[in-house]
Design a protein around this motif. Structure first.
Motif, mmCIF file in Angstrom:
data_model
loop_
_atom_site.group_PDB
_atom_site.id
_atom_site.type_symbol
_atom_site.label_atom_id
_atom_site.label_comp_id
_atom_site.label_asym_id
_atom_site.label_seq_id
_atom_site.Cartn_x
_atom_site.Cartn_y
_atom_site.Cartn_z
ATOM 1 N N THR A 95 39.857 -47.266 22.064
ATOM 2 C CA THR A 95 40.033 -46.522 21.001
ATOM 3 C C THR A 95 41.220 -47.071 20.291
ATOM 4 O O THR A 95 42.011 -47.594 20.718
ATOM 5 N N ARG A 113 43.732 -47.097 16.379
ATOM 6 C CA ARG A 113 44.163 -46.509 15.148
ATOM 7 C C ARG A 113 45.179 -47.416 14.568
ATOM 8 O O ARG A 113 46.130 -47.820 15.232
ATOM 9 N N ARG A 144 40.501 -42.967 13.075
ATOM 10 C CA ARG A 144 40.567 -44.264 13.911
ATOM 11 C C ARG A 144 39.711 -45.189 13.499
ATOM 12 O O ARG A 144 38.598 -45.052 12.884
ATOM 13 N N GLU A 170 36.320 -45.954 17.998
ATOM 14 C CA GLU A 170 36.578 -44.766 18.647
ATOM 15 C C GLU A 170 35.827 -44.829 19.831
ATOM 16 O O GLU A 170 34.413 -44.890 19.894
ATOM 17 N N ASN A 185 32.320 -46.152 15.650
ATOM 18 C CA ASN A 185 31.420 -45.844 16.806
ATOM 19 C C ASN A 185 30.630 -46.745 16.954
ATOM 20 O O ASN A 185 29.829 -47.355 16.069
#
Lengths: 260, 287
Positions: B13, B15, B22, B25, B225
């Protein structure tokens, strides 16, 4: 980038011998203000480049034309600030003969050095310059910067050309105007985007260099090598003779242009 | 292709500082030794960010991002490598813009430069250089100035320059964006050869037809994702895949239609995928 590949005498010469040559020309040009010596030095440089590199004045006259106004300005200034008998007068203003000769000598000095640097840049690849400096003891990080700068100059030129085109397709004729002041305005307009582009690019360049091991501690190897051949020894010896001749002329031969 | 993973991520993950959402993810996937993994996704999906994490650029060079989760490169946690140069000895990264990666004036010097920095002995350097020039079809360019190359030639040179460093993993960020079809094919074939030699390759590209043809598996990223991971056929025929080409779409629709009993479908799904990717049709393979 000025470098043009070729197989002339100067192209094949070792860059260290060529560096020695330009250092000698530089030292001679800066160590005298005698117009006759400087004219002889300029003539030697021009003839040597024509014979040894196939470079005639036709290939660099455009650059010389740029420094002519500078020479005229230098001569004018020197003729006004130097003392001695006047060569001519305009009203109450006398133009010193010594000043005129000194101004012309300074201008000739610029020409000799400029033509010599031009010849060196045309016949020596940037990576050879970098390698020669490194072999002469300059740390690799600094010597590499010379070839690095030559690599990115064409990129900056391309970027400037793109910006000028972008400006002209949106109706601005500043970039192509014959008026130097309008062209100057175009350059000022280009500065900011070019600066921002360079800053943005510099981060990626440093990353790609780091990824490929730039600045790593430990021994470096080098695919290319430099070899000092007989012709390089001949070039160095010739330059030593030129130095001896110049010193003799300077001390032993009276200056025919000297102000009596 | 080996079954030993060369790259493993678990719960990755990330950011960027100051960003609202983000960039990556909870990403978990494996890339096996000698495998080509193609990564697809829209602009901003996190493809380049993922490559930067795998190459150690984040956090060693880009300091405005931090990631959580496990990233394992060649059996070692990425944190154990300690520096970008240590990771770069195993992982080669080719950035999107070839212009910023050509840092020498002549192509031959460009290929040699990374090896020179790492102190590779001259005979081995020459050997690797010749091999890279042959593999990426740039032998005629070796004595050309880098600034005078076309966009496609520049891209081939930068990939070859990274290959010269003999990394065990190569990450390619849109390596064919400036290439014409012939140039693209040449690079992808070279990449296939590398994979066959045991080099693990991860490619981010928009040319799905090329990826489908050369990659062993595809991974679809969407807003940071993982939407899907699978073979090109699995990805292309997924019901929700935005990458499903029209020809496969039509074949799937026909497949689902309740046609007259005994009627043969004009085009099967396998044939449609084969037509679209340029791969041999299933029946040709069987013969």
């Amino acid at each position: 980038m000025l470098y043009r590949p070729g197989s002339t005498f100067f192209h094949r010469s070792d860059p260290r011998a060529k560096l020695f040559t330009i250092l000698v020309v530089l030292a001679l040009a800066l160590s005298t203000t005698r117009l006759d010596v400087l004219l002889a030095l300029t003539a030697i440089v021009i003839v040597a480049l024509a014979i040894g590199a196939g470079l005639t004045p036709r290939s660099y006259w455009k650059a010389l034309v740029v420094i002519l106004p500078l020479i005229a300005l230098l001569t004018l200034l020197q003729s006004l600030v130097q003392g001695g008998p006047a060569a001519f007068s305009l009203g109450s203003v006398g133009f010193s003969r010594h000043g005129i000769l000194l101004g012309l000598a300074l201008g000739t000095r610029l020409m000799a050095m400029g033509i010599c640097f031009y010849g060196f840049s045309v016949t020596t690849s940037p990576s050879d310059i970098s390698l020669a400096l490194n072999r002469l003891g300059v740390p690799y990080k600094f010597s590499y910067l010379t070839s690095f700068a030559f690599r990115f100059l064409p990129l900056m030129q391309d970027e400037a050309r793109t910006l000028l085109t972008a400006m002209s397709v949106r109706g601005s004729d500043e970039g192509t105007s014959p008026n130097p002041f309008r062209r100057g305005k175009a350059i000022v307009r280009m500065l900011f985007p070019m600066l921002m582009g360079s800053l943005k690019r510099s981060g990626d360049i440093s990353l790609s260099m780091e990824l490929r091991g730039y600045g790593l501690k430990g021994p470096r190897t080098c695919l290319r090598s430099l070899h000092f051949h007989g012709r390089d020894v001949a070039l160095v010896l010739t330059m030593v003779l030129v130095v001896v001749a110049a010193v003799l002329v300077q001390w032993q031969v009276p200056n025919p242009l000297a102000v009596r | 292709m080996s079954t030993a993973p060369a790259i493993t991520t678990r719960g990755l993950t990330l950011r960027y500082s100051g960003a609202e959402r983000r960039a990556l993810e909870d990403i978990s996937f494996d890339v096996f030794t000698g495998e080509i993994l193609g990564i697809l996704g829209a602009t901003g999906a996190g493809k380049s960010t993922l490559l930067q994490v795998l190459a150690g650029v984040i956090p060693h060079h880009e300091h405005d991002a931090a990631f959580r989760g496990d990233v394992n490169i060649l059996g070692r946690d990425i944190d154990d490598y300690g520096s970008l140069t240590a990771i770069a000895a195993e992982v080669g990264l080719v950035l999107q813009d070839p212009e910023v990666q050509l840092v020498n004036t002549v192509v031959r010097e460009e290929l040699a430069w990374g090896m020179e920095n790492r102190g590779v002995p001259i005979p081995e350097m020459q050997q690797r250089l010749d091999r890279a020039a042959e593999l990426f079809d740039i032998t005629p360019l070796l004595d050309r100035f880098t600034h005078a190359l076309s966009g496609g030639e520049k891209q081939r040179v930068v990939v070859a320059a990274v290959y010269c460093l003999s990394p065990r993993i190569i990450l390619l960020d849109e390596p064919t964006s400036e290439l014409d079809p012939a140039g693209t094919e040449s690079v992808m074939k070279a990449v296939r050869t590398l994979a066959d030699e045991g080099v693990t390759v991860v490619i981010v590209d928009h040319k799905i037809e090329e990826l489908a043809l050369y990659a062993d598996r595809l991974m679809v990223l969407d807003s940071g994702n993982v939407r899907a991971v699978g073979t090109p056929r699995e990805i292309l025929t997924r019901g929700d895949s935005p990458y499903r080409p029209q020809v496969v779409d039509v074949a799937l629709e026909l497949d689902m239609m309740d046609l007259w009993p005994g009627t043969k479908l004009p085009l099967g799904v396998d044939e449609a995928v084969a037509i679209w990717t340029g791969a041999p049709a299933p029946e040709e393979v069987q013969q």
